[in-house]
Design a protein around this motif. Structure first.
Motif, PDB file in Angstrom:
ATOM      1  N   HIS A   1      17.646   2.912  -5.708  1.00 19.64           N
ATOM      2  CA  HIS A   1      16.512   3.852  -5.804  1.00 19.64           C
ATOM      3  C   HIS A   1      15.961   4.277  -4.443  1.00 19.64           C
ATOM      4  N   GLU A   2      16.555   3.790  -3.373  1.00 18.55           N
ATOM      5  CA  GLU A   2      16.137   4.106  -1.997  1.00 18.55           C
ATOM      6  C   GLU A   2      14.778   3.542  -1.634  1.00 18.55           C
ATOM      7  N   ARG A   3      13.791   3.724  -2.510  1.00 19.38           N
ATOM      8  CA  ARG A   3      12.415   3.334  -2.195  1.00 19.38           C
ATOM      9  C   ARG A   3      11.889   2.529  -3.370  1.00 19.38           C
ATOM     10  N   VAL A   4      11.579   1.275  -3.135  1.00 16.60           N
ATOM     11  CA  VAL A   4      11.134   0.419  -4.232  1.00 16.60           C
ATOM     12  C   VAL A   4       9.925  -0.403  -3.806  1.00 16.60           C
ATOM     13  N   PHE A   5       9.166  -0.827  -4.804  1.00 22.73           N
ATOM     14  CA  PHE A   5       8.082  -1.773  -4.554  1.00 22.73           C
ATOM     15  C   PHE A   5       7.963  -2.723  -5.731  1.00 22.73           C
ATOM     16  N   GLU A   6       7.360  -3.859  -5.475  1.00 25.23           N
ATOM     17  CA  GLU A   6       7.120  -4.835  -6.535  1.00 25.23           C
ATOM     18  C   GLU A   6       5.788  -5.519  -6.276  1.00 25.23           C
ATOM     19  N   VAL A   7       5.049  -5.763  -7.345  1.00 27.02           N
ATOM     20  CA  VAL A   7       3.850  -6.591  -7.294  1.00 27.02           C
ATOM     21  C   VAL A   7       4.138  -7.798  -8.173  1.00 27.02           C
ATOM     22  N   GLY A   8       4.237  -8.962  -7.587  1.00 19.47           N
ATOM     23  CA  GLY A   8       4.591 -10.108  -8.413  1.00 19.47           C
ATOM     24  C   GLY A   8       4.323 -11.423  -7.732  1.00 19.47           C
ATOM     25  N   PRO A   9       4.442 -12.511  -8.511  1.00 24.19           N
ATOM     26  CA  PRO A   9       4.195 -13.830  -7.942  1.00 24.19           C
ATOM     27  C   PRO A   9       5.366 -14.306  -7.090  1.00 24.19           C
TER      28      PRO A   9
ATOM     29  N   PRO B   1       3.675 -27.958   1.608  1.00 27.26           N
ATOM     30  CA  PRO B   1       3.251 -29.360   1.534  1.00 27.26           C
ATOM     31  C   PRO B   1       1.954 -29.634   2.282  1.00 27.26           C
ATOM     32  N   HIS B   2       1.377 -28.605   2.908  1.00 27.41           N
ATOM     33  CA  HIS B   2       0.159 -28.814   3.688  1.00 27.41           C
ATOM     34  C   HIS B   2      -1.027 -28.173   2.992  1.00 27.41           C
ATOM     35  N   ASP B   3      -2.159 -28.782   3.193  1.00 25.66           N
ATOM     36  CA  ASP B   3      -3.392 -28.333   2.571  1.00 25.66           C
ATOM     37  C   ASP B   3      -4.124 -27.441   3.571  1.00 25.66           C
ATOM     38  N   THR B   4      -3.905 -26.149   3.510  1.00 22.25           N
ATOM     39  CA  THR B   4      -4.556 -25.234   4.460  1.00 22.25           C
ATOM     40  C   THR B   4      -5.398 -24.217   3.704  1.00 22.25           C
ATOM     41  N   VAL B   5      -6.237 -23.494   4.433  1.00 21.85           N
ATOM     42  CA  VAL B   5      -7.073 -22.474   3.795  1.00 21.85           C
ATOM     43  C   VAL B   5      -6.327 -21.162   3.606  1.00 21.85           C
ATOM     44  N   ARG B   6      -5.095 -21.075   4.171  1.00 18.01           N
ATOM     45  CA  ARG B   6      -4.363 -19.803   4.141  1.00 18.01           C
ATOM     46  C   ARG B   6      -3.180 -19.814   3.186  1.00 18.01           C
ATOM     47  N   HIS B   7      -2.814 -20.971   2.675  1.00 14.67           N
ATOM     48  CA  HIS B   7      -1.580 -21.057   1.894  1.00 14.67           C
ATOM     49  C   HIS B   7      -1.832 -21.486   0.456  1.00 14.67           C
ATOM     50  N   LEU B   8      -1.056 -20.916  -0.451  1.00 11.88           N
ATOM     51  CA  LEU B   8      -1.091 -21.276  -1.859  1.00 11.88           C
ATOM     52  C   LEU B   8       0.341 -21.552  -2.322  1.00 11.88           C
ATOM     53  N   ALA B   9       0.480 -22.324  -3.366  1.00  5.98           N
ATOM     54  CA  ALA B   9       1.813 -22.583  -3.926  1.00  5.98           C
ATOM     55  C   ALA B   9       2.336 -21.369  -4.687  1.00  5.98           C
ATOM     56  N   GLN B  10       1.413 -20.536  -5.169  1.00  2.92           N
ATOM     57  CA  GLN B  10       1.780 -19.253  -5.775  1.00  2.92           C
ATOM     58  C   GLN B  10       0.823 -18.201  -5.249  1.00  2.92           C
ATOM     59  N   TYR B  11       1.355 -17.092  -4.806  1.00  4.66           N
ATOM     60  CA  TYR B  11       0.465 -15.984  -4.476  1.00  4.66           C
ATOM     61  C   TYR B  11       1.089 -14.670  -4.938  1.00  4.66           C
ATOM     62  N   THR B  12       0.299 -13.612  -4.874  1.00 10.05           N
ATOM     63  CA  THR B  12       0.766 -12.313  -5.339  1.00 10.05           C
ATOM     64  C   THR B  12       1.258 -11.520  -4.145  1.00 10.05           C
ATOM     65  N   SER B  13       2.522 -11.188  -4.161  1.00 12.85           N
ATOM     66  CA  SER B  13       3.128 -10.482  -3.039  1.00 12.85           C
ATOM     67  C   SER B  13       3.279  -9.000  -3.376  1.00 12.85           C
ATOM     68  N   LEU B  14       2.772  -8.166  -2.478  1.00  9.84           N
ATOM     69  CA  LEU B  14       2.906  -6.710  -2.621  1.00  9.84           C
ATOM     70  C   LEU B  14       4.072  -6.295  -1.733  1.00  9.84           C
ATOM     71  N   ASP B  15       5.208  -6.086  -2.343  1.00  9.06           N
ATOM     72  CA  ASP B  15       6.455  -5.898  -1.600  1.00  9.06           C
ATOM     73  C   ASP B  15       6.918  -4.447  -1.584  1.00  9.06           C
ATOM     74  N   VAL B  16       7.415  -4.030  -0.449  1.00 14.75           N
ATOM     75  CA  VAL B  16       7.913  -2.666  -0.253  1.00 14.75           C
ATOM     76  C   VAL B  16       9.238  -2.728   0.488  1.00 14.75           C
ATOM     77  N   GLU B  17      10.177  -1.882   0.108  1.00 12.07           N
ATOM     78  CA  GLU B  17      11.435  -1.755   0.853  1.00 12.07           C
ATOM     79  C   GLU B  17      11.953  -0.337   0.674  1.00 12.07           C
ATOM     80  N   PHE B  18      12.456   0.259   1.757  1.00 10.59           N
ATOM     81  CA  PHE B  18      12.955   1.633   1.620  1.00 10.59           C
ATOM     82  C   PHE B  18      14.025   1.958   2.643  1.00 10.59           C
ATOM     83  N   GLY B  19      14.845   2.938   2.291  1.00  9.90           N
ATOM     84  CA  GLY B  19      16.019   3.271   3.080  1.00  9.90           C
ATOM     85  C   GLY B  19      15.863   4.546   3.889  1.00  9.90           C
ATOM     86  N   PHE B  20      16.874   4.802   4.723  1.00 10.62           N
ATOM     87  CA  PHE B  20      16.938   6.004   5.555  1.00 10.62           C
ATOM     88  C   PHE B  20      15.782   6.067   6.540  1.00 10.62           C
TER      89      PHE B  20
END
Lengths: 430, 430
Positions: free
Chosen positions: A199-207, A213-232
């Motif tokens: 499709h040349e240009r795709v996106f996904e919103v998903g887990p 293994p570390h307890d930080t304020v910035r990391h989760l074991a699951q998060y929602t990733s807003l992903d983009v990828e495109f060609g040319f």
């Protein structure tokens, strides 16, 4: 039966008209001769003045968070919120009386520390501030999708159970998949690249899943990733330009569709420059006074660079391009004139890395070299490599962590504050 | 550098103008004195006429699926697709020559059986029909979200790793979660109900997981669930009415934004009646001639009922309401006047169950009774139950399986045909 009126619609009803309100008892105040009921629904709050003894008796038996239907008369009162209240109410419970909530939701800021709020998430998430915070997240996703759809991108959904670890063998959750080992996807990276072939240009919103293994304020074991990828693309700067449009679209969506939440939480929405300022990694090290052979930026460096970008360009966003190849994943495209550096970037926002992105390799032979250098076996990437075997354009993309984005917008330190039911080292419920 | 022109934009370019096209070599035909190149990009196909020996030589060295940039002259030709072609081309490869694809993508229907197409998904998904099929899925999601957002619903994202099995202990994937047992969510059911307590009206588009041990054409180990839940309903008929609007919105979105795909695949989009016809489960059994104590509808029954609804109401949709309580999950609300039946429904579409939905219990005491009857321990549902302890409105919802929906629309038997990278008993790659 008469239609329901939402709290936010009350001010538009003529004085003296009869309305039906449904909602939660947010707060009761029982005085000697009058009671006040603050009713909460998805649109906001309505004040109900209860003077009649039968209605007072009903209210007396219903604790905060009980769900009720209030039928009453609209009454203008400049002292009431939005200048209007409901009088002469008939109050009918729509369920059983609620038990006393574990947190005091009626306070301007919900009572209890973070741990307590997370333990009691099904109740704590009802607090108006929690609702507003999530609306910022929801409208961010809306703006992300709308901007990309408008630009010809196609939404995809990809497997979350995979046969090999995506990004690296560490921090991956393993599971039993019908008798063979399976892994939870750490990102949709390989899939979104393969789908550029279709499709040349795709996106996904998903887990996505990280066995952090570390307890930080910035990391989760699951998060929602807003992903983009495109060609040319020419190179990673086309990716930064697309990211710029996406961020602008997300902010526009928040400003348009979550204006009340922006106001309630006093969110300072950033303005996105027409072109996001860039600095090369090598120059970034010089600017922050780090040694020229540092392989990565430390948190203090990121903060200093954000301050520099604000002073230099008036921008809360800064793209650091050219990260050293040795710190980037194998599919990263090198900088053509100096292969120590890469055509990849981190986007800094308010002192923190918000997004990683860049140009990827697109030639089959480059993958052969890169996998060998990384000590990986080609057979573990057979399907992925087949895409490059059979023609892939120059392409690139990025991923935004939704929770991290909202946390930065709201100037909240811990991503758990803006996640509905966070998962981490210690937390698998609720 | 000149801007890229998409294949679909070619007909709007004036004859004689120079254009730059980027894309894949979909098909070459090398004749004695002329070669034809069909170039594929995300918008469609363009015909390029190659007469000059240097360009012929370049094309000769590039197999199908190689990625190229073509710079040439627009030329009107009534015999060409859309009446236009490109002549005098300069062809520049944008990567390495592609190896011969494992499937012949240039055929009207891609070569190879389903297993072969799934094995070679990164290539097979490039076929125009596969692209069109996925665009129907993507625009379905778009219509789902737009309809609900317009109606005041808030999008949520919920955990996919949970501490207890959602729907039942069977068919659940188990995993190691930092040393304790975790499970992949079989549905967002509990989370979406809890979030009704916060936002009243919520939806989620996300993956759900079923460790389905049988190899069927209708089941996947992961599928995309379009979930809806909302409060302040009278009963399940409000849920059916909302489902009606959502389906109409999805179909409108497909018709509007994927018109070319509808045409290419000759999709017959159904019309959704203003009110979806309903039949009670007990009457449904009578209509199909089944015994009155049957607990469920068999596939043949579902087909017969769909035919009946088409003949009786001219509708391709039929809601069967009142399913026996003993076949429904514990959170199902009984039919008030006869607790053998439930306030739940299945929506049949073209002879198959598309959606299950209904009203849920909302009183804490009803959950106590229901869990005891189901032999479940309350402590396994502590957080979920806390929502009901602290005030929940009458509510209900439904879930649509995206893949099943698209399969029915396209009249395809196997859901794998319309899934990007299906996961099943035998398939964990690509």
């Amino acid at each position: 039966m008469q239609n329901r009126t939402l709290a936010a619609q009350l001010a538009a009803e003529p004085t003296g008209s009869i309305v039906v309100l449904d909602g939660w008892i947010h707060r009761r105040r029982m005085l000697a001769h009058v009671s006040f009921l603050v009713l909460r629904d998805r649109s906001g709050m309505a004040r109900v003045v209860v003077k009649e003894p039968p209605a007072r008796a009903v209210l007396d038996g219903l604790g905060e968070e009980s769900v009720v239907r209030v039928t009453g008369t609209v009454h203008a009162n400049p002292a009431a919120p939005a200048g209007v209240e409901v009088i002469d109410p008939v109050i009918v419970p729509l369920g059983e009386p609620a038990a006393t909530p574990p947190l005091e939701l009626w306070r301007p800021n919900v009572s209890g520390g973070l741990a307590s709020r997370l333990d009691h998430a099904p109740v704590a998430l009802r607090h108006p501030r929690a609702q507003h915070s999530w609306r910022i997240a929801a409208t961010s996703m809306r703006g992300f999708r709308e901007t990309l759809t408008e630009a010809g991108f196609v939404e995809i959904t990809t497997p979350k159970i995979v046969g090999t670890a995506t990004e690296s063998g560490s921090n991956v959750f393993e599971m039993d998949y019908f008798g063979q080992p399976g892994f939870l996807a750490q990102s949709p990276q390989f899939f979104k690249q393969m789908m550029v072939g279709a499709h040349e240009r795709v996106f996904e919103v998903g887990p996505v899943f990280r066995a952090e293994p570390h307890d930080t304020v910035r990391h989760l074991a699951q998060y929602t990733s807003l992903d983009v990828e495109f060609g040319f693309i020419q190179d990673h700067r086309d990716v930064i330009a697309q990211l710029r449009d996406v961020l602008a679209g997300m902010i526009r969506s928040i400003a348009t569709y979550a204006a009340a939440s922006v106001e309630a939480l006093e969110v300072e929405l950033p303005s996105v420059p027409g072109v996001i300022p860039r600095v090369h990694f090598a120059d970034a090290l010089r600017i922050v006074g780090a040694a020229p052979d540092e392989p990565d930026l430390e948190p203090a460096h990121e903060r200093a660079l954000s301050q520099w970008a604000l002073a230099e360009f008036g921008s809360e966003f800064l793209a650091v391009e050219g990260y050293p190849m040795r710190k980037r994943p194998f599919y990263t495209h090198p900088q053509p004139d100096d292969p120590r550096w890469s055509n990849s970037f981190d986007l800094l926002f308010r002192g923190l890395e918000l997004t990683t992105g860049g140009q990827r390799l697109h030639r089959r032979s480059d993958y052969r070299t890169a996998l060998a250098a990384a000590g990986e076996r080609e057979e573990d990437f057979a399907a992925y490599l087949s895409a490059f075997e059979h023609g892939m354009p120059p392409h690139g993309g990025f991923a935004i962590g939704l929770e991290r984005w909202v946390a930065r917008l709201l100037r909240v330190t811990n991503v758990r504050e803006v996640t509905l039911f966070p998962r981490d080292l210690h937390r698998l419920t609720p």
